[in-house]
Design a protein around this motif. Structure first.
Motif, PDB file in Angstrom:
ATOM      1  N   TYR A 111       0.832  -1.201   0.000  1.00 19.29           N
ATOM      2  CA  TYR A 111       0.000   0.000   0.000  1.00 19.29           C
ATOM      3  C   TYR A 111       0.862   1.246   0.000  1.00 19.29           C
ATOM      4  CZ  TYR A 111      -3.976   3.030   1.169  1.00 19.29           C
ATOM      5  OH  TYR A 111      -4.926   4.008   1.155  1.00 19.29           O
ATOM      6  N   ALA A 112       1.946   1.232   0.849  1.00 15.30           N
ATOM      7  CA  ALA A 112       2.816   2.414   0.987  1.00 15.30           C
ATOM      8  C   ALA A 112       3.546   2.683  -0.308  1.00 15.30           C
ATOM      9  CB  ALA A 112       3.802   2.193   2.139  1.00 15.30           C
ATOM     10  N   ARG A 113       4.075   1.628  -0.946  1.00 13.68           N
ATOM     11  CA  ARG A 113       4.810   1.822  -2.183  1.00 13.68           C
ATOM     12  C   ARG A 113       3.893   2.349  -3.292  1.00 13.68           C
ATOM     13  NH1 ARG A 113       8.743  -3.537  -2.161  1.00 13.68           N
ATOM     14  NH2 ARG A 113      10.257  -2.705  -0.595  1.00 13.68           N
ATOM     15  N   GLN A 114       2.690   1.858  -3.320  1.00 14.94           N
ATOM     16  CA  GLN A 114       1.748   2.369  -4.318  1.00 14.94           C
ATOM     17  C   GLN A 114       1.424   3.822  -4.055  1.00 14.94           C
ATOM     18  OE1 GLN A 114      -1.522  -0.338  -4.191  1.00 14.94           O
ATOM     19  NE2 GLN A 114      -0.429  -2.035  -5.213  1.00 14.94           N
ATOM     20  N   THR A 115       1.357   4.154  -2.764  1.00 16.09           N
ATOM     21  CA  THR A 115       1.066   5.544  -2.407  1.00 16.09           C
ATOM     22  C   THR A 115       2.211   6.441  -2.852  1.00 16.09           C
ATOM     23  OG1 THR A 115      -0.247   4.838  -0.521  1.00 16.09           O
ATOM     24  CG2 THR A 115       0.523   7.109  -0.515  1.00 16.09           C
ATOM     25  N   GLN A 116       3.417   5.940  -2.633  1.00 14.36           N
ATOM     26  CA  GLN A 116       4.589   6.737  -3.006  1.00 14.36           C
ATOM     27  C   GLN A 116       4.702   6.917  -4.517  1.00 14.36           C
ATOM     28  OE1 GLN A 116       7.731   4.502  -1.150  1.00 14.36           O
ATOM     29  NE2 GLN A 116       7.630   5.648   0.783  1.00 14.36           N
ATOM     30  N   THR A 117       4.251   5.904  -5.245  1.00 17.52           N
ATOM     31  CA  THR A 117       4.325   6.018  -6.717  1.00 17.52           C
ATOM     32  C   THR A 117       3.073   6.651  -7.307  1.00 17.52           C
ATOM     33  OG1 THR A 117       3.412   3.781  -6.993  1.00 17.52           O
ATOM     34  CG2 THR A 117       5.809   3.993  -6.871  1.00 17.52           C
ATOM     35  N   GLY A 118       2.092   6.964  -6.451  1.00 20.60           N
ATOM     36  CA  GLY A 118       0.857   7.592  -6.926  1.00 20.60           C
ATOM     37  C   GLY A 118      -0.129   6.596  -7.510  1.00 20.60           C
ATOM     38  N   GLY A 119       0.056   5.275  -7.291  1.00 16.21           N
ATOM     39  CA  GLY A 119      -0.869   4.272  -7.859  1.00 16.21           C
ATOM     40  C   GLY A 119      -1.671   3.551  -6.820  1.00 16.21           C
ATOM     41  N   ALA A 120      -1.774   4.087  -5.631  1.00 12.86           N
ATOM     42  CA  ALA A 120      -2.519   3.420  -4.560  1.00 12.86           C
ATOM     43  C   ALA A 120      -3.995   3.355  -4.899  1.00 12.86           C
ATOM     44  CB  ALA A 120      -2.296   4.152  -3.251  1.00 12.86           C
ATOM     45  N   GLN A 121      -4.584   2.227  -4.636  1.00 10.67           N
ATOM     46  CA  GLN A 121      -6.017   2.081  -4.820  1.00 10.67           C
ATOM     47  C   GLN A 121      -6.714   2.504  -3.537  1.00 10.67           C
ATOM     48  OE1 GLN A 121      -7.292  -1.483  -6.936  1.00 10.67           O
ATOM     49  NE2 GLN A 121      -5.149  -2.113  -6.992  1.00 10.67           N
ATOM     50  N   ALA A 122      -7.672   3.314  -3.709  1.00 14.37           N
ATOM     51  CA  ALA A 122      -8.337   3.900  -2.532  1.00 14.37           C
ATOM     52  C   ALA A 122      -9.102   2.886  -1.735  1.00 14.37           C
ATOM     53  CB  ALA A 122      -9.270   5.025  -2.976  1.00 14.37           C
ATOM     54  N   ASN A 123      -9.407   1.736  -2.272  1.00 16.43           N
ATOM     55  CA  ASN A 123     -10.221   0.767  -1.539  1.00 16.43           C
ATOM     56  C   ASN A 123      -9.611  -0.623  -1.670  1.00 16.43           C
ATOM     57  OD1 ASN A 123     -10.705   0.706  -4.236  1.00 16.43           O
ATOM     58  ND2 ASN A 123     -12.930   0.493  -4.078  1.00 16.43           N
ATOM     59  N   GLN A 124      -8.283  -0.707  -1.324  1.00 13.53           N
ATOM     60  CA  GLN A 124      -7.586  -1.983  -1.438  1.00 13.53           C
ATOM     61  C   GLN A 124      -8.083  -2.948  -0.376  1.00 13.53           C
ATOM     62  OE1 GLN A 124      -3.380  -1.726  -1.819  1.00 13.53           O
ATOM     63  NE2 GLN A 124      -3.033  -3.863  -1.250  1.00 13.53           N
ATOM     64  N   VAL A 125      -8.347  -4.197  -0.828  1.00 12.43           N
ATOM     65  CA  VAL A 125      -8.824  -5.239   0.071  1.00 12.43           C
ATOM     66  C   VAL A 125      -7.831  -6.392   0.013  1.00 12.43           C
ATOM     67  CG1 VAL A 125     -10.668  -6.872   0.548  1.00 12.43           C
ATOM     68  CG2 VAL A 125     -11.226  -4.587  -0.332  1.00 12.43           C
ATOM     69  N   GLU A 126      -7.419  -6.840   1.183  1.00 16.95           N
ATOM     70  CA  GLU A 126      -6.493  -7.955   1.292  1.00 16.95           C
ATOM     71  C   GLU A 126      -7.170  -9.062   2.083  1.00 16.95           C
ATOM     72  OE1 GLU A 126      -3.487  -8.341   0.133  1.00 16.95           O
ATOM     73  OE2 GLU A 126      -3.100  -6.359  -0.706  1.00 16.95           O
ATOM     74  N   VAL A 127      -6.877 -10.312   1.684  1.00 16.61           N
ATOM     75  CA  VAL A 127      -7.377 -11.471   2.407  1.00 16.61           C
ATOM     76  C   VAL A 127      -6.269 -11.944   3.338  1.00 16.61           C
ATOM     77  CG1 VAL A 127      -8.273 -13.810   2.235  1.00 16.61           C
ATOM     78  CG2 VAL A 127      -8.870 -12.106   0.486  1.00 16.61           C
ATOM     79  N   ILE A 128      -6.542 -11.869   4.598  1.00 20.34           N
ATOM     80  CA  ILE A 128      -5.559 -12.285   5.605  1.00 20.34           C
ATOM     81  C   ILE A 128      -6.261 -13.251   6.536  1.00 20.34           C
ATOM     82  CG2 ILE A 128      -4.034 -11.534   7.469  1.00 20.34           C
ATOM     83  CD1 ILE A 128      -3.921  -8.798   6.076  1.00 20.34           C
TER      84      ILE A 128
END
Length: 804
Positions: free
Chosen positions: A136-153
């Motif tokens: 999430y952080a790397r995507q944010t830094q590159t400007g490609g973060a998805q606003a509603n990312q869902v992860e299965v944990i």
């Protein structure tokens, strides 16, 4: 009426069935189209709802991500938290993460340094979250973060949020994991009205439900239906059947980590619930259809009755006409085509009634005199006999046959004869009979009178009045006619109790009265013995023809100038096995009356043709004469029959002479002339027999295609002693010769007659002087040995001829 309505063969039932059938088909088609339209519209609406639900659900996730991110930023911006990060105080970080996570309902909270090394966590298994926070952080830094990312944990879908901690540079990351649970799904259901099911793929490839607004008991059914949907409507749309309920579904793949099994949100909309609002409309349509069917059924029934009731009236009228009831008027109060049909029926009824009345009038009434005819007289006689049996009172009938009527008819014509019959009927009604007496015309000049309640003696008194009525002549068109009548009387019950025997016995008495010129004769049993004998002979006559009991006899004809045999007259004799040789006068008259004379004539012509062929073959080509009766001349097929017989025996037509009496020609001159002309065209010779005894005129004689005249023997036999007869014979010979005709005199019985006829230039003679009629088998030998009589001693016929 109900049985007629249920009977499929009745027009009324077919009309009602047609009305109802058409309505049911139209209503069923309309209902099907409406049902299909409602279903398609409902499914289109569901599709729209599902598409809208996808947008709402993604928007809700996005809004939730934003709220969570803001809440996480509050922790990342907290001064105390940053000091704890700076000092490396792990316990403080742990406590801050736990407290803040509880406040914002985060399931997991972690803190990593700028190299994403875990420094604090609220869970012992944070490795998956660290990797998720790092992505999430790397995507944010590159400007490609998805606003509603869902992860299965750990088989649980989480919304991941990562916020950098700056002092002022990034010194670490705060990551929060928020489990997607019932609250989010309930909010989604509240906003969109759709059910939401979160689906995860298991390690073996199956799907499992993690969260759902659907009742937990249906989760497994949803998962099974998801793996095998009923239909696929589009790339993300499908139709599911869950516990018998149909659902339309739309799958939404939530944004997640590439290469990892995605989290799929299945948006469901119950088709049954979507169609439920239209159920009332369907019920209304069904009620309207039922009302329409009922209304059409009643309307069809009324229409059918309006059509079939007049037809039923017409059917009844037709059946009455069939039974002979023509009195009932056909009435149908209608102005349409059925009314026109009824009017045609009424016109037909009137026409049939009129024709039936005319037929009855013709059948039971004499058209000439308007009196009852024979059939009506027989009917009236039967009624009188019935009354006689009931009342024990006698009744009598009189049959009268007019004298000399045929002579009047021949001389003055049939039209005058008809007027005379009407005058006779009127005189009998007015002068001889009582009102209760029944007068009828039975045949040509024969009348019948029914006398109720009268015995034979009383009937004889009436007969005397009838005779008195005939005493005075009848004057018509300046012609005065004297008439008489032979009257026969028969009485019931003395002479019979049945109509036909009574009529027959009265007729026997009438003929006895005419034969003996007795005026009036009352029937006696002995009167009809000769009649019965004659009837017996007639019944045996056909048998005689079929069984060769008839014999051909020939009487020769001699040429006076040469004395040679030139021909013979063919005669018939009946050789009866019990009665012996029956004279022609015993059966020929009856054969003429019954029409059987045609059979005898055919037999005679055939036998004569055979004899002519035999004589020709023996070298004796003689002419044979055959007599024709009135009925033969009226037979239009006679020429055809003769032609066939002549052809059959190869006979020259000129060797056959047909003899016709004057009276036979005068019965119907025009018709007789047509037949004679056809016979003449065939080459047959024609002769007028018994010339001088009839009433034919010279005008008719000139027109007839005859070749010969035969002078009647009554003139020839008396010509020696009666100068008038001699003059008649001479005049006849001269007349015939002037017309180019051959003359034959019959009745030559002595040499004087022979000599005299020779002196008068008569051509041929026949009679007992020459030969009596002989069997045909003896004729050829007789003809070969014939010699003329010796007349040398007789006084010369020329001297007598000069005297006349």
């Amino acid at each position: 009426m109900l049985p007629n309505l249920l009977n499929p063969t009745r027009l009324q039932a077919r009309i009602v069935a047609m009305y109802l059938g058409l309505l049911v088909v139209i209503q069923a088609a309309s209902y099907w189209f409406i049902q299909d339209s409602v279903d398609r519209n409902a499914r289109a609406s569901i599709h729209t709802e599902l598409a809208t639900g996808e947008r709402v659900f993604l928007r809700l996730l996005q809004q939730n991500t934003y709220n969570l991110e803001q809440a996480t930023r509050v922790l990342a911006s907290d001064y105390g938290f940053r000091e704890a990060v700076a000092s490396g105080d792990g316990e403080t970080l742990q406590s801050a993460l736990a407290n803040h996570g509880d406040r914002i309902n985060a399931g997991v909270a972690i803190f990593t340094d700028e190299q994403f090394q875990l420094r604090a966590s609220t869970t012992s298994n944070a490795n998956h979250f660290v990797a998720a926070v790092q992505r999430y952080a790397r995507q944010t830094q590159t400007g490609g973060a998805q606003a509603n990312q869902v992860e299965v944990i750990d088989n649980q879908p989480y919304q991941i949020v990562a916020v950098p901690v700056r002092a002022p540079h990034i010194i670490g990351w705060v990551g929060m994991g928020f489990p997607i649970g019932d609250k989010l799904l309930k909010d989604m259901q509240t906003l969109s009205g759709l059910d939401v099911v979160l689906m995860l793929r298991t390690p073996v490839g199956d799907w499992s439900v993690t969260q759902s607004t659907v009742d937990r008991t249906h989760w497994q059914h949803v998962a099974s239906a998801w793996q095998a949907p009923e239909t696929s409507v589009g790339p993300n749309d499908l139709s599911l059947l869950v516990d018998g309920d149909e659902f339309s579904g739309h799958q939404v793949v939530l944004p997640g980590t590439p290469g990892q099994p995605p989290v799929t949100a299945l948006l469901l909309r119950s088709v049954d619930q979507a169609l439920a609002p239209y159920g009332r409309l369907k019920l209304t349509l069904l009620l309207l259809a039922a009302v329409g069917i009922g209304a059409f059924g009643i309307g069809g029934y009324i229409t059918a009755r309006r059509i079939t009731n007049p037809l039923r009236v017409l059917t009844g009228s037709a059946r009455r006409l069939e039974r002979g009831d023509y009195g009932a008027e056909v009435r149908v109060a209608s102005r349409d085509e059925i009314g026109e049909l009824a009017q045609s029926f009424e016109t037909m009824r009137q026409a049939i009634q009129a024709r039936e009345g005319e037929i009855r009038r013709l059948a039971y009434q004499d058209a000439l005199t308007d009196l009852p005819n024979r059939e009506q007289f027989r009917h009236d006689l039967r009624q009188a006999i019935m009354r006689t049996k009931e009342d024990n009172a006698p009744c009598s009938i009189m049959l009268l046959d007019m004298d000399r009527f045929k002579h009047v008819n021949d001389v003055l014509g049939h039209r005058f004869g008809d007027r005379l019959l009407r005058a006779v009927a009127e005189r009998l009604r007015n002068e001889a009979l009582q009102p209760q007496d029944i007068l009828a015309r039975l045949s040509g000049d024969e009348f019948g009178i029914l006398l109720p309640r009268m015995d034979a003696q009383a009937a004889k008194v009436v007969a005397e009045r009838v005779q008195d009525a005939f005493e005075r002549p009848i004057t018509l068109d300046d012609h005065t006619v004297d008439l008489g009548a032979g009257i026969g009387i028969a009485t019931c019950p003395d002479h019979g109790t049945e109509a036909d025997p009574l009529l027959s016995r009265a007729e026997v008495a009438m003929y006895a009265a005419k034969q003996h010129k007795a005026g009036t004769v009352i029937y006696q049993p002995g009167l009809d013995s000769s009649s019965e004998e004659s009837l017996t002979l007639m019944s045996e006559l056909r048998y005689a023809v079929d069984h060769q009991q008839l014999r051909l006899f020939l009487q020769p004809k001699i040429n006076l100038s040469t004395g040679q045999v030139v021909g013979a007259e063919a005669l018939v004799r009946w050789e009866h096995p019990q009665r012996g040789l029956v004279p022609p006068m015993r059966f020929i008259p009856f054969a003429e009356q019954t029409g059987f004379i045609r059979v005898l004539t055919t037999w005679m012509i055939e036998q004569s043709a055979m004899m002519s062929a035999q004589l020709t073959a023996e070298g004796q080509p003689l002419k044979l004469s055959v007599n024709l009766s009135t009925r033969d001349l009226m037979d239009q097929d006679l020429p055809v029959k003769l032609e066939k017989l002549l052809s059959k025996y190869s006979v020259d037509p000129t060797t056959l002479i047909l003899e016709i009496t004057e009276s036979a020609i005068m019965d119907d001159p025009q018709r007789a002339l047509q037949t004679l002309e056809r016979l003449h065209e065939m080459g047959l010779k024609l002769s007028i027999d018994d010339f001088g005894t009839g009433y034919s005129s010279l005008a008719y004689l000139k027109r007839l295609p005859v070749d010969e005249l035969k002078i009647d023997k009554s003139f020839v036999m008396n010509m020696e002693s009666d100068l008038q007869d001699a003059k008649i014979v001479r005049s006849t010979v001269d007349l015939a010769h002037n017309l180019g005709l051959n003359v034959v005199a019959e009745g030559v019985e002595n040499a004087k007659s022979w000599k005299l006829l020779a002196g008068l230039n008569c051509d041929e003679v026949q009679g007992y002087l020459i030969a009596r009629p002989m069997p045909a088998a003896l004729f050829p030998q007789w003809a070969r040995t014939w010699t003329p009589p010796d007349t040398s001693e007789e006084w010369l016929g020329t001297e007598f001829a000069s005297m006349i």
